[in-house]
Design a protein around this motif. Structure first.
Motif, PDB file in Angstrom:
ATOM      1  N   ASP A  60      20.247  60.913 -53.767  1.00 22.14           N
ATOM      2  CA  ASP A  60      20.406  62.079 -54.641  1.00 22.14           C
ATOM      3  C   ASP A  60      19.947  63.365 -53.961  1.00 22.14           C
ATOM      4  O   ASP A  60      19.060  63.349 -53.107  1.00 22.14           O
ATOM      5  N   ALA A  61      20.534  64.471 -54.422  1.00 26.56           N
ATOM      6  CA  ALA A  61      20.132  65.820 -54.016  1.00 26.56           C
ATOM      7  C   ALA A  61      20.147  66.026 -52.499  1.00 26.56           C
ATOM      8  O   ALA A  61      19.257  66.647 -51.936  1.00 26.56           O
TER       9      ALA A  61
ATOM     10  N   ASN B 182      19.726  69.846 -50.976  1.00 30.38           N
ATOM     11  CA  ASN B 182      19.203  70.624 -52.107  1.00 30.38           C
ATOM     12  C   ASN B 182      18.762  72.023 -51.645  1.00 30.38           C
ATOM     13  O   ASN B 182      17.936  72.152 -50.752  1.00 30.38           O
ATOM     14  N   THR B 183      19.342  73.053 -52.236  1.00 24.39           N
ATOM     15  CA  THR B 183      18.959  74.437 -51.930  1.00 24.39           C
ATOM     16  C   THR B 183      18.998  74.723 -50.423  1.00 24.39           C
ATOM     17  O   THR B 183      18.172  75.433 -49.884  1.00 24.39           O
TER      18      THR B 183
ATOM     19  N   THR C 199      23.883  65.259 -57.713  1.00 19.02           N
ATOM     20  CA  THR C 199      23.425  66.617 -57.348  1.00 19.02           C
ATOM     21  C   THR C 199      23.407  66.886 -55.838  1.00 19.02           C
ATOM     22  O   THR C 199      22.587  67.638 -55.354  1.00 19.02           O
TER      23      THR C 199
ATOM     24  N   ASN D 127      15.863  60.501 -51.167  1.00 16.10           N
ATOM     25  CA  ASN D 127      16.314  61.697 -51.879  1.00 16.10           C
ATOM     26  C   ASN D 127      15.956  62.992 -51.146  1.00 16.10           C
ATOM     27  O   ASN D 127      15.071  63.009 -50.305  1.00 16.10           O
ATOM     28  N   ASP D 128      16.629  64.058 -51.549  1.00 13.69           N
ATOM     29  CA  ASP D 128      16.325  65.402 -51.057  1.00 13.69           C
ATOM     30  C   ASP D 128      16.439  65.518 -49.538  1.00 13.69           C
ATOM     31  O   ASP D 128      15.718  66.289 -48.914  1.00 13.69           O
TER      32      ASP D 128
ATOM     33  N   ARG E  52      11.947  60.239 -48.045  1.00 17.74           N
ATOM     34  CA  ARG E  52      12.496  61.473 -48.618  1.00 17.74           C
ATOM     35  C   ARG E  52      12.378  62.656 -47.660  1.00 17.74           C
ATOM     36  O   ARG E  52      11.614  62.610 -46.716  1.00 17.74           O
ATOM     37  N   TYR E  53      13.121  63.679 -48.018  1.00 16.47           N
ATOM     38  CA  TYR E  53      12.983  65.019 -47.416  1.00 16.47           C
ATOM     39  C   TYR E  53      13.270  65.072 -45.920  1.00 16.47           C
ATOM     40  O   TYR E  53      12.805  65.981 -45.230  1.00 16.47           O
TER      41      TYR E  53
ATOM     42  N   ARG F 154      14.046  68.474 -44.043  1.00 21.94           N
ATOM     43  CA  ARG F 154      13.715  69.592 -44.946  1.00 21.94           C
ATOM     44  C   ARG F 154      13.312  70.868 -44.175  1.00 21.94           C
ATOM     45  O   ARG F 154      12.492  70.847 -43.271  1.00 21.94           O
TER      46      ARG F 154
ATOM     47  N   TYR G 232      16.347  72.603 -48.471  1.00 25.28           N
ATOM     48  CA  TYR G 232      15.994  73.929 -47.915  1.00 25.28           C
ATOM     49  C   TYR G 232      16.325  74.024 -46.420  1.00 25.28           C
ATOM     50  O   TYR G 232      15.749  74.828 -45.701  1.00 25.28           O
TER      51      TYR G 232
END
Ligand code: SF4
Ligand code: SF4
Lengths: 244, 501
Positions: free
Chosen positions: A76-77, A80-81, A96, A57-58, A37-38, A41, A62
């Motif tokens: 997913d995601a 994200n943001t 998402t 995911n993710d 994940r991430y 990020r 950011y």
């Protein structure tokens, strides 16, 4: 260019290794990614990561300017943001994707899942864009507050829909562009069909061309002028719901 | 007079003998209640617009004004009260959802007032905080299951990030937008001077306030307003807002008219655009998803800051809190049904959620039974009114409390329940520059410092009286509490004995 073999590395360690490498070398390739994940990020500008495998995911959460290229599917995601940067996915992406993104671009070669671009927003000169090659699931652009979502419909069967239902529900900013005459019933009541402006056409042309370039797909048959544009009826959709 | 059937709630009483027609009230009232009639040389009032905020009363130089409950009564009826009738009139007129502000005012039981504290007598002497050291400092964050030391007695165990507070008090999340810039500045400066924290709420962090970062908790809510890598690294802790006591289960909505240039820059959205926070986070549909968000925040902030998760106190709060701890939260924040709000649908505020006292007792108990109480701190909110409430909360198991309404009262709020109109005469719940100016942060931050300092001293006195010299020794010490007038079930849930037992 540094390479990391990601097999059997937990996400925290993988992301730490990336952090470490980019202090000296901004280009990183990850091989054998399997669900971590991430990835990406919060990463800043000038960092470029190529991902081979199945990121988790993710991805790109950011993110603040980095570029990710995925030779596989996103989960997913994605994004994200995300604040800024670019994510190019040579495959499909999950639910998402682009949740609350405020800037940057996401290009998905194939399909995306549900609630993609939910609560995307724009701010000053940053206007996020999601380009979807084939089709999107239900609730595309829900609560959308800015930016653009573009659905190209490449490779779909004749008569196949480019989106699911309830798209643009609660939309109060930005626009959704669909490469088809879309039935209104597919859209939430806050979204209305609008005429394309010159600015819309040049935005579409720019991103169609970029899509073609990233995925090495001919896009000459995709005409910006054929898109349906759905945009909000109001920037304040719920103001009449309340009495003091 | 009016055909929408509305009648005044308050009556403005002007003592004509005292009134000198200075028109201060005319200028001060943002609701435009007062007006000056030149012909008659009289200041008049339109009662129906009055929200009873006391602004004019306090600023009138001759003390000519007072406000009374309007004396119009409906025929007495315990069921169809005046309020119930007026609400129907209003909804029949507008077709709208009733909107309100501040916390639930209904006469539900207040359990703080049904619990009494213990004190030492003869044995285990009490401690005088004026002469002896008293520790009210708390550390918020995950605590390890065990500690390991090397041969020299140095700690080897790596501690998860902790947030140090000089008192078990934080200022509740109130967003930039729902309250004014000057209100935020007052909270931020007071928190910094006190060595505690304030909370950005879901409205982002204004550029000018980054300097208060070490005393700031940055919030992440479903709308993700103002949330960026920089923001997540700007504060001392990060709080995920799942729910709010005043409106569990529903989202937030800052109307576009309140999104001026400053609010827009802070939230990172265009000027005049509605700021809609959807009811759920759309990337969280399960405890596993919550874990994903918690860890995305930890990843992005380098695992250096505790991540709080705030939930509203609802029926299954204990089970939910257990899930939240297992999802990796460093602190669980629980907001009771009396918690304040800048705007909430009235039916939700007055009918949804449970009292914080019961939720707190149930959660602390559950986390202990499951052996995971050390894994997260427990912070409660939802109408903590004084230092005794705090001491009782800590004895029930809380690590610290958030205060929102009390903090606003300290800076001049008069509890008029009209925040959602954006016309707060005290410069708190408004973005109108003329009104915001009325709140002077240089003065107001000191009032907040005074309040918390006074409460902290009272806490010391109360626990000193029990023979306890550190707040940590009181935590979860329910033997220090006794109930009065509570039934068996209530005592069982609170885990306390009845007075006299
Ligand atoms: S709203 Fe406030 S300022 Fe206006 S008349 Fe009523 S009490 Fe006075
Ligand atoms: S913040 Fe202002 S509007 Fe809200 S209750 Fe207090 S005085 Fe009234």
């Amino acid at each position: 260019m540094k390479t990391i073999d990601a097999s059997d590395i937990y996400y925290r360690q993988l992301n730490e290794q990336i952090d470490e490498i980019i202090t000296t070398d901004k280009n990183v390739t990850l091989n054998n990614v399997f669900g971590q994940r991430y990835i990406g990020r919060g990463l800043p500008e000038n960092v470029k990561i190529k991902i081979n495998g199945f990121p988790g995911n993710d991805m790109g959460a950011y993110m603040d300017g980095a570029e990710l290229e995925i030779f596989g599917n996103g989960q997913d995601a994605v994004g994200n943001t995300m604040n800024n940067g670019r994510i190019v996915i040579h495959g499909n992406a999950g639910d998402t994707t682009g949740y609350a993104m405020r800037g940057g671009e996401i290009y998905v070669k194939g399909n995306v899942g549900y609630r993609v671009g939910i609560h995307m927003k724009e701010y000053k000169e940053t206007r996020p864009v999601i380009v979807i090659g084939a089709r999107a699931g239900d609730f595309l652009g829900e609560y959308m507050a800015g930016g653009a979502i573009i659905v190209l419909g490449i490779g779909l069967k004749k008569g196949e829909d480019l989106t699911g239902k309830y798209c643009g529900t609660g939309i109060h900013g930005g626009a959704i562009f669909i490469n088809a005459k879309q039935d209104k019933y597919k859209f939430g009541k806050e979204a209305v069909l609008m005429k394309l402006t010159d600015a819309d056409i040049s935005l579409l042309e720019k991103h169609i061309e970029a899509y073609g370039k990233y995925f090495k797909i001919g896009t000459s048959k995709i005409k910006a002028g054929n898109f349906s544009k759905y945009a909000p009826l109001s920037h304040n959709p719920y103001s009449k719901m309340y009495s003091k | 007079m009016s055909l929408d059937f509305s009648t005044p709630l308050f009556e403005v009483i002007r003592d004509e003998k005292k009134c000198i027609q200075c028109k201060v009230c005319v200028k001060q009232c943002s609701n435009k209640v007062h007006s000056y009639d030149e012909e008659e040389n009289l200041v008049k009032a339109d009662d129906i617009k009055c929200v009873n905020c006391h602004r004019c009363v306090l600023l009138c130089p001759t003390r000519a004004l007072s406000i009374k409950k309007y004396s119009l009564e409906f025929r007495e009826n315990a069921n169809w009260t005046g309020q119930a009738i007026n609400e129907i009139y209003k909804q029949a007129d507008t077709g709208g959802v009733l909107l309100t502000s501040m916390g639930n005012p209904k006469p539900f039981p207040i359990y703080w007032d049904k619990m009494l504290l213990n004190a030492s007598q003869v044995t285990n002497p009490s401690i005088d905080p004026l002469r002896e050291p008293m520790e009210t400092r708390v550390m918020i964050g995950r605590k390890p299951d065990s500690l390991e030391y090397d041969k020299k007695g140095k700690l080897i165990t790596q501690l998860p990030p902790q947030l140090e507070l000089s008192a078990p008090i934080l200022f509740s999340a109130m967003s930039y937008g729902s309250i004014s810039r000057n209100a935020h500045e007052s909270l931020a400066r007071a928190a910094t001077e006190l060595g505690i924290c304030y909370n950005t709420g879901e409205g982002g962090l204004n550029r000018d306030f980054y300097k208060y970062g070490p005393n700031t908790i940055v919030q992440v809510a479903s709308g993700r307003f103002g949330v960026s890598r920089e923001y997540l690294n700007a504060g001392a802790a990060i709080e995920i807002k799942i729910g709010q006591g005043a409106k569990p289960g529903i989202g937030g909505h800052l109307p576009g008219r309140k999104v001026d240039e400053d609010v827009s820059a802070t939230r990172m959205i265009p000027i005049g655009s509605d700021a809609i926070s959807p009811a759920p986070h759309h990337d969280i549909y399960s405890i596993e998803d919550l874990r994903q968000l918690i860890y995305s925040l930890k990843e992005t902030s380098g695992y250096k800051k505790p991540v709080f998760v705030k939930i509203a106190a609802v029926h299954n709060a204990a089970a939910i809190a257990s899930g939240v701890v297992r999802a990796g939260a460093d602190a669980v924040v629980v907001d009771g049904f009396r918690g304040g709000t800048g705007a909430a649908p009235l039916r939700v505020r007055d009918n949804v959620g449970i009292p914080i006292e019961l939720a707190l007792a149930a959660i602390d108990q559950r986390l202990r039974e499951e052996g995971i109480r050390n894994q997260a701190s427990l912070v409660i909110a939802g109408s903590v009114r004084n230092s005794a409430d705090i001491v009782k909360a800590i004895a029930l198991g809380a690590d610290a409390v958030y205060i929102g309404s009390a903090a606003l009262l300290a800076i001049g709020c008069h509890m008029c329940h009209s925040c959602s109109t954006g016309k707060c005469n005290w410069g708190i719940a408004t973005q109108e520059p003329e009104l915001v100016k009325r709140l002077n942060p240089d003065i107001m931050y000191k009032r907040l410092v005074n309040l918390v300092t006074a409460w902290n001293h009272e806490i010391q006195e109360l626990i000193g009286g029990m023979g306890i010299n550190a707040i940590d020794s009181l935590r979860g010490n329910r033997l220090m509490l006794r109930g009065v007038g509570l039934n068996e079930k209530e005592l069982e849930i609170l885990g306390i004995k009845h007075a006299g037992e």
